[in-house]
Design a protein around this motif. Structure first.
Motif, PDB file in Angstrom:
ATOM      1  N   VAL B  19      -9.605   6.111   5.350  1.00  0.00           N
ATOM      2  CA  VAL B  19      -8.281   6.022   4.746  1.00  0.00           C
ATOM      3  C   VAL B  19      -8.303   6.655   3.353  1.00  0.00           C
ATOM      4  O   VAL B  19      -9.329   6.641   2.662  1.00  0.00           O
ATOM      5  CB  VAL B  19      -7.830   4.547   4.660  1.00  0.00           C
ATOM      6  CG1 VAL B  19      -8.662   3.757   3.654  1.00  0.00           C
ATOM      7  CG2 VAL B  19      -6.359   4.447   4.322  1.00  0.00           C
ATOM      8  N   THR B  20      -7.168   7.228   2.984  1.00  0.00           N
ATOM      9  CA  THR B  20      -6.999   7.793   1.637  1.00  0.00           C
ATOM     10  C   THR B  20      -5.758   7.199   1.004  1.00  0.00           C
ATOM     11  O   THR B  20      -4.677   7.247   1.595  1.00  0.00           O
ATOM     12  CB  THR B  20      -6.865   9.324   1.681  1.00  0.00           C
ATOM     13  OG1 THR B  20      -8.080   9.887   2.208  1.00  0.00           O
ATOM     14  CG2 THR B  20      -6.624   9.885   0.282  1.00  0.00           C
ATOM     15  N   LEU B  21      -5.926   6.631  -0.172  1.00  0.00           N
ATOM     16  CA  LEU B  21      -4.822   6.068  -0.932  1.00  0.00           C
ATOM     17  C   LEU B  21      -4.607   6.914  -2.181  1.00  0.00           C
ATOM     18  O   LEU B  21      -5.564   7.449  -2.747  1.00  0.00           O
ATOM     19  CB  LEU B  21      -5.142   4.614  -1.324  1.00  0.00           C
ATOM     20  CG  LEU B  21      -5.636   3.685  -0.205  1.00  0.00           C
ATOM     21  CD1 LEU B  21      -5.880   2.294  -0.748  1.00  0.00           C
ATOM     22  CD2 LEU B  21      -4.678   3.682   0.958  1.00  0.00           C
ATOM     23  N   SER B  33      -8.079   3.634 -12.904  1.00  0.00           N
ATOM     24  CA  SER B  33      -9.031   2.684 -12.337  1.00  0.00           C
ATOM     25  C   SER B  33      -8.475   2.154 -11.026  1.00  0.00           C
ATOM     26  O   SER B  33      -7.257   2.073 -10.849  1.00  0.00           O
ATOM     27  CB  SER B  33      -9.270   1.516 -13.299  1.00  0.00           C
ATOM     28  OG  SER B  33      -9.768   1.965 -14.531  1.00  0.00           O
ATOM     29  N   TRP B  34      -9.376   1.792 -10.128  1.00  0.00           N
ATOM     30  CA  TRP B  34      -8.987   1.231  -8.839  1.00  0.00           C
ATOM     31  C   TRP B  34      -9.568  -0.177  -8.706  1.00  0.00           C
ATOM     32  O   TRP B  34     -10.719  -0.430  -9.107  1.00  0.00           O
ATOM     33  CB  TRP B  34      -9.503   2.106  -7.703  1.00  0.00           C
ATOM     34  CG  TRP B  34      -8.761   3.395  -7.535  1.00  0.00           C
ATOM     35  CD1 TRP B  34      -9.059   4.598  -8.113  1.00  0.00           C
ATOM     36  CD2 TRP B  34      -7.592   3.614  -6.720  1.00  0.00           C
ATOM     37  NE1 TRP B  34      -8.150   5.545  -7.707  1.00  0.00           N
ATOM     38  CE2 TRP B  34      -7.239   4.974  -6.857  1.00  0.00           C
ATOM     39  CE3 TRP B  34      -6.820   2.800  -5.888  1.00  0.00           C
ATOM     40  CZ2 TRP B  34      -6.144   5.534  -6.187  1.00  0.00           C
ATOM     41  CZ3 TRP B  34      -5.744   3.357  -5.232  1.00  0.00           C
ATOM     42  CH2 TRP B  34      -5.416   4.709  -5.387  1.00  0.00           C
ATOM     43  N   PHE B  64     -16.851   3.648  -0.457  1.00  0.00           N
ATOM     44  CA  PHE B  64     -15.708   3.776  -1.357  1.00  0.00           C
ATOM     45  C   PHE B  64     -15.967   4.951  -2.305  1.00  0.00           C
ATOM     46  O   PHE B  64     -16.973   4.961  -3.043  1.00  0.00           O
ATOM     47  CB  PHE B  64     -15.510   2.507  -2.170  1.00  0.00           C
ATOM     48  CG  PHE B  64     -15.024   1.333  -1.362  1.00  0.00           C
ATOM     49  CD1 PHE B  64     -15.899   0.619  -0.553  1.00  0.00           C
ATOM     50  CD2 PHE B  64     -13.695   0.952  -1.407  1.00  0.00           C
ATOM     51  CE1 PHE B  64     -15.453  -0.460   0.198  1.00  0.00           C
ATOM     52  CE2 PHE B  64     -13.244  -0.133  -0.667  1.00  0.00           C
ATOM     53  CZ  PHE B  64     -14.125  -0.832   0.140  1.00  0.00           C
ATOM     54  N   SER B  65     -15.108   5.926  -2.254  1.00  0.00           N
ATOM     55  CA  SER B  65     -15.247   7.086  -3.131  1.00  0.00           C
ATOM     56  C   SER B  65     -13.877   7.480  -3.666  1.00  0.00           C
ATOM     57  O   SER B  65     -12.851   7.009  -3.160  1.00  0.00           O
ATOM     58  CB  SER B  65     -15.867   8.270  -2.385  1.00  0.00           C
ATOM     59  OG  SER B  65     -15.019   8.688  -1.341  1.00  0.00           O
ATOM     60  N   GLU B  75      -7.171   9.717  -6.047  1.00  0.00           N
ATOM     61  CA  GLU B  75      -7.260   9.235  -4.675  1.00  0.00           C
ATOM     62  C   GLU B  75      -8.429   8.278  -4.533  1.00  0.00           C
ATOM     63  O   GLU B  75      -9.461   8.445  -5.195  1.00  0.00           O
ATOM     64  CB  GLU B  75      -7.464  10.406  -3.705  1.00  0.00           C
ATOM     65  CG  GLU B  75      -6.277  11.284  -3.502  1.00  0.00           C
ATOM     66  CD  GLU B  75      -6.541  12.408  -2.496  1.00  0.00           C
ATOM     67  OE1 GLU B  75      -5.557  13.074  -2.124  1.00  0.00           O
ATOM     68  OE2 GLU B  75      -7.706  12.605  -2.114  1.00  0.00           O
ATOM     69  N   LEU B  76      -8.228   7.293  -3.680  1.00  0.00           N
ATOM     70  CA  LEU B  76      -9.313   6.388  -3.290  1.00  0.00           C
ATOM     71  C   LEU B  76      -9.550   6.608  -1.802  1.00  0.00           C
ATOM     72  O   LEU B  76      -8.600   6.556  -1.011  1.00  0.00           O
ATOM     73  CB  LEU B  76      -8.920   4.936  -3.554  1.00  0.00           C
ATOM     74  CG  LEU B  76      -9.759   3.853  -2.865  1.00  0.00           C
ATOM     75  CD1 LEU B  76     -11.190   3.858  -3.387  1.00  0.00           C
ATOM     76  CD2 LEU B  76      -9.131   2.476  -3.061  1.00  0.00           C
TER      77      LEU B  76
END
Lengths: 109, 114
Positions: B19-21, B33-34, B64-65, B75-76
Motif C-alpha cells: 500500500v502507498t499512502l 513525519s508519519w 515500512f518505507s 509517501e508512506l
C-alpha cells in the motif's frame, strides 16, 4: 524522551475550568512538555508547550511545577467541543513525539 | 491554507499486498513525519523526512518505507501487509526538523487489512 503519566479519564462540567494533570518525574533539563488533543476520528491537534515557565495561548494555559516533575493543562471555560483525548508528551524537540494513552476528557452539559 | 492533507481517507487491502499512502504538508513546512495509531492507542512514530531523506526512525520494520519529494510531499509505503498493520496512519508536518512549535497533523488514512 521521558515517560509521562496521565489519568485515563476525567469529566468536567460545561463552562467550568478543566484541569488536566500530567506527571513527568523523569523529565530531563532540555525536554519540553507538549500537549496535544485528539477529537474522535481526527488527527491530533497541537495545544501548547513549555519548558519551565507557565505558558498561555488562545486555547489553554500550561502550569509547570518548579521542579518540572509535573504539569497541568487548563482549559479555562470548557465546552462540549473540548471533549477529546488529551496527550501530555515530554520531548527534547518536536522531532519525534512519543504519545502515551492520554486522558479522555468528557465535558458534560 | 489547506493544512496537512492525506489521501486516501480509507483503504482496504488483503494480507501480503502493498500500500502507498500520500501526504501534503502545511504550506511553509518542509518536514514530514508519519505515525501509526492502532485502535484505542496513542500514535506511534514511524519516521521523519527532511530534505528528501529519512532523518529519524521509530521501532518499525523495513516493510515500512517512505519518500519525500522536492515539493515536500511524502509517501508512506508498506509492503507484505499483515493484519496487525490495520490502523490509522497519520502524517504530520513542521517548519523544520527541530521546530519547537509542534507538529501539525492531517486527518489520517484508515487502513484495513483483511
Amino acid at each position: 524522551d521521558a515517560k509521562t503519566t496521565q489519568p485515563p479519564s476525567m469529566d468536567c462540567a460545561e463552562g467550568r475550568a478543566a484541569n488536566l494533570p500530567c506527571n513527568h518525574s523523569t523529565i530531563s533539563g532540555n525536554e519540553y512538555v507538549y500537549w496535544y488533543r485528539q477529537i474522535h476520528s481526527q488527527g491530533p491537534q497541537y495545544i501548547i508547550h513549555g519548558l519551565k515557565n507557565n505558558e498561555t495561548n488562545e486555547m489553554a494555559s500550561l502550569i509547570i511545577t518548579e521542579d518540572r516533575k509535573s504539569s497541568t493543562l487548563i482549559l479555562p471555560h470548557a465546552t462540549l467541543r473540548d471533549t477529546a483525548v488529551y496527550y501530555c508528551i515530554s520531548s527534547g524537540s518536536a522531532r519525534q513525539l512519543t504519545f502515551g494513552s492520554g486522558t479522555q476528557l468528557t465535558v458534560l452539559p | 491554507d489547506a493544512g496537512v492533507t492525506q489521501s486516501p481517507t480509507h483503504l482496504i487491502k488483503t494480507r501480503g499486498q502493498q500500500v502507498t499512502l500520500r501526504c501534503s504538508p502545511k504550506s511553509g513546512h518542509d518536514t514530514v513525519s508519519w505515525y501509526q495509531q492502532a485502535l484505542g492507542q496513542g500514535p506511534q512514530f514511524i519516521f521523519q523526512y527532511y530534505e528528501e531523506e529519512e532523518r529519524q526512525r521509530g521501532n518499525f520494520p523495513d516493510r515500512f518505507s517512505g519518500h519525500q519529494f522536492p515539493n515536500y510531499s511524502s509517501e508512506l509505503n508498506v509492503n507484505a501487509l499483515l493484519l496487525g498493520d490495520s490502523a490509522l496512519y497519520l502524517c504530520a508536518s513542521s517548519p523544520s526538523p527541530v521546530s519547537l512549535q509542534g507538529q501539525f497533523f492531517g486527518p489520517g488514512t484508515r487502513l484495513t487489512v483483511l
